[in-house]
Design a protein around this motif. Structure first.
Motif, PDB file in Angstrom:
ATOM      1  N   GLN A  26      17.847 -32.303  20.448  1.00 20.12           N
ATOM      2  CA  GLN A  26      17.826 -31.403  19.304  1.00 20.12           C
ATOM      3  C   GLN A  26      16.444 -30.780  19.114  1.00 20.12           C
ATOM      4  O   GLN A  26      16.336 -29.598  18.757  1.00 20.12           O
ATOM      5  CB  GLN A  26      18.260 -32.168  18.055  1.00 20.12           C
ATOM      6  N   ILE A  47      18.905 -23.970  10.627  1.00 16.15           N
ATOM      7  CA  ILE A  47      19.730 -24.818  11.491  1.00 16.15           C
ATOM      8  C   ILE A  47      19.493 -26.279  11.115  1.00 16.15           C
ATOM      9  O   ILE A  47      18.356 -26.750  11.119  1.00 16.15           O
ATOM     10  CB  ILE A  47      19.381 -24.594  12.972  1.00 16.15           C
ATOM     11  N   LEU A  65      29.238 -27.561  16.776  1.00 12.55           N
ATOM     12  CA  LEU A  65      28.520 -26.511  16.053  1.00 12.55           C
ATOM     13  C   LEU A  65      29.434 -25.973  14.967  1.00 12.55           C
ATOM     14  O   LEU A  65      30.509 -25.433  15.259  1.00 12.55           O
ATOM     15  CB  LEU A  65      28.102 -25.394  17.006  1.00 12.55           C
ATOM     16  N   ASN A  77      34.205 -23.503  14.447  1.00 12.01           N
ATOM     17  CA  ASN A  77      33.718 -24.743  15.027  1.00 12.01           C
ATOM     18  C   ASN A  77      33.766 -24.658  16.552  1.00 12.01           C
ATOM     19  O   ASN A  77      34.829 -24.393  17.122  1.00 12.01           O
ATOM     20  CB  ASN A  77      34.570 -25.925  14.542  1.00 12.01           C
ATOM     21  N   SER A  93      25.679 -34.030  16.521  1.00  8.36           N
ATOM     22  CA  SER A  93      25.740 -34.704  17.817  1.00  8.36           C
ATOM     23  C   SER A  93      26.560 -35.984  17.719  1.00  8.36           C
ATOM     24  O   SER A  93      26.431 -36.748  16.763  1.00  8.36           O
ATOM     25  CB  SER A  93      24.334 -35.051  18.311  1.00  8.36           C
ATOM     26  N   PHE A 114      20.208 -30.113  12.196  1.00 10.45           N
ATOM     27  CA  PHE A 114      20.637 -30.996  13.277  1.00 10.45           C
ATOM     28  C   PHE A 114      20.994 -32.361  12.699  1.00 10.45           C
ATOM     29  O   PHE A 114      20.230 -32.929  11.907  1.00 10.45           O
ATOM     30  CB  PHE A 114      19.529 -31.150  14.317  1.00 10.45           C
ATOM     31  N   VAL A 170      24.474 -24.354  22.639  1.00  5.84           N
ATOM     32  CA  VAL A 170      24.330 -24.161  21.207  1.00  5.84           C
ATOM     33  C   VAL A 170      22.980 -23.543  20.898  1.00  5.84           C
ATOM     34  O   VAL A 170      22.859 -22.630  20.087  1.00  5.84           O
ATOM     35  CB  VAL A 170      24.496 -25.488  20.449  1.00  5.84           C
ATOM     36  N   MET A 192      28.272 -32.023  21.222  1.00 11.98           N
ATOM     37  CA  MET A 192      27.858 -31.500  19.925  1.00 11.98           C
ATOM     38  C   MET A 192      28.963 -30.638  19.322  1.00 11.98           C
ATOM     39  O   MET A 192      29.690 -29.942  20.042  1.00 11.98           O
ATOM     40  CB  MET A 192      26.595 -30.641  20.051  1.00 11.98           C
ATOM     41  N   TYR A 213      25.144 -25.733  11.467  1.00 14.46           N
ATOM     42  CA  TYR A 213      25.045 -27.189  11.498  1.00 14.46           C
ATOM     43  C   TYR A 213      25.429 -27.677  12.891  1.00 14.46           C
ATOM     44  O   TYR A 213      26.498 -27.337  13.403  1.00 14.46           O
ATOM     45  CB  TYR A 213      25.966 -27.817  10.449  1.00 14.46           C
ATOM     46  N   VAL A 214      24.550 -28.454  13.501  1.00 13.55           N
ATOM     47  CA  VAL A 214      24.780 -28.992  14.832  1.00 13.55           C
ATOM     48  C   VAL A 214      24.900 -30.508  14.707  1.00 13.55           C
ATOM     49  O   VAL A 214      23.929 -31.186  14.357  1.00 13.55           O
ATOM     50  CB  VAL A 214      23.635 -28.625  15.789  1.00 13.55           C
TER      51      VAL A 214
END
Length: 374
Positions: A260, A319, A134, A99, A147, A321, A50, A132, A144-145
């Motif tokens: 992250q 971004i 994404l 996604n 986890s 996280f 990612v 994750m 948007y990441v």
């Protein structure tokens, strides 16, 4: 990093007892990283993919990346049969969104876990330590990441309630994708992963990355002392940094933030470190990247080119996280697990599916702060 204390001078946390249990339970951590590893093929991978996809964005590589498209594309592994059968899968998310399920794994298999024309999966010998999702909105102005704690207690189709990384152990990428889709109601469009050697070589190709540690902390498993302040990490040190779990104030939750933080540092260094203006450095980085990544077989060179072009306007600050909302740790039998917050996580998954992440962030907050980590 400084010289570690003499053996026995630092207490080993009680969580170590769980480590021994995890080694024999599906979804556990079998010995983590200290045992010698056999030579293996590039799959399964450790996900840092990612970050690299987003680095392509940050650099604004566009056509430059693809001047050597044929060579770079030839380096990338395509994984056959990783996407589950369409039966009972969620429908597509909002038009234009995308996604990616991005997975890291530390395998104990003595042979390749994929093979031509099908998957050779060794049940119980693979672990997905990093999971994750994404999410890319249709306008590609944000990323948007999200986890998933690897110990999340979820329903694994065909196996009942298990830790989420047990799905990867039992059935590889198809079962993990099915599990994530069943949990979230979000359709996974693509799958990507990367191996440890690629993780190290990409870091070294950038000349190292810098992270900031909040307080002094000792890693009793690898006998490393992290002092408070900034640390410039080479590839090997970066692996040690993102792998630490024990002796962190919040255990695996802090490890997620470290992962992250590394991704953010990688993207920032790629943008600020002169990579794009140095052809040799750029080529080393892209060669390391493409030799290490694996993607599902639906992702061709054109798709990767389009992805890079569509994301070229994103910067590191764009971004977000996040960690899936949860209620913290609990016990199920002899296992330590993480219970998800069904209401909050349900709102998050709905926001992903309906392209309403901006409103979700306004309502619930902007995600993890990873500029300084434990």
């Amino acid at each position: 990093m400084t010289t570690p204390p003499a053996p026995g001078s630092e207490p080993v946390p009680s969580e170590g007892a769980q480590e021994g249990l995890d080694a024999v339970l599906p979804g556990g951590d079998p010995g983590d990283d200290d045992a010698p590893r056999p030579r293996k093929r590039r799959w399964p991978r450790v996900l840092i993919g990612v970050g690299v996809f987003l680095v392509l964005v940050v650099l604004g590589l566009a056509g430059l990346v693809w001047q050597r498209e044929s060579a770079y594309n030839g380096n990338i592994d395509r994984l056959h049969g990783v996407m589950p059968n369409d039966a009972n899968r969620p429908g597509p998310s909002a038009v234009g969104t995308e996604n990616w399920l991005l997975v890291g794994s530390d395998t104990r298999a003595k042979a390749g876990t994929t093979g031509t024309g099908g998957t050779v999966w060794k049940t119980g010998q693979q672990r997905s330590d990093t999971i994750m999702l994404l999410h890319l909105p249709a306008d590609r102005k944000k990323a948007y990441v999200v986890s998933f704690p690897r110990d999340s207690w979820v329903d694994v189709p065909g196996y009942g309630e298990q830790k989420i990384n047990a799905a990867f152990s039992y059935g590889g990428p198809p079962l993990l994708i099915e599990t994530v889709e069943h949990l979230t109601g979000v359709r996974v469009d693509h799958f990507g992963a990367i191996d440890f050697n690629g993780f190290k070589s990409m870091t070294d190709a950038l000349g190292g990355v810098t992270v900031t540690v909040k307080n002094d902390v000792y890693d009793p498993k690898r006998h490393v002392e992290w002092s408070a302040g900034k640390h410039k990490l080479d590839g090997e040190q970066a692996l040690t940094f993102v792998r630490q779990r024990y002796n962190l104030p919040n255990g695996d939750f802090d490890r997620i933030k470290r992962q992250q933080a590394f991704l953010g540092a990688l993207a920032k260094k790629a943008a600020d470190g002169g990579t794009i203006t140095n052809p040799l450095k750029l080529d080393r980085f892209l060669s390391a990247f493409t030799k290490s990544i694996s993607v599902d077989d639906k992702v061709g060179a054109g798709k990767l080119r389009s992805l890079a072009l569509s994301l070229r306007g994103i910067r590191a600050s764009d971004i977000t996280f996040m960690t899936v909302p949860n209620k913290g740790s609990a016990s199920r039998g002899r296992q330590s697990v993480v219970l998800l917050d069904r209401k909050r996580s349900g709102a998050l998954f709905t926001a992903i599916k309906t392209a309403d992440m901006a409103n979700y962030v306004r309502t619930y907050g902007g995600g993890n702060r990873v500029g300084t980590v434990s």
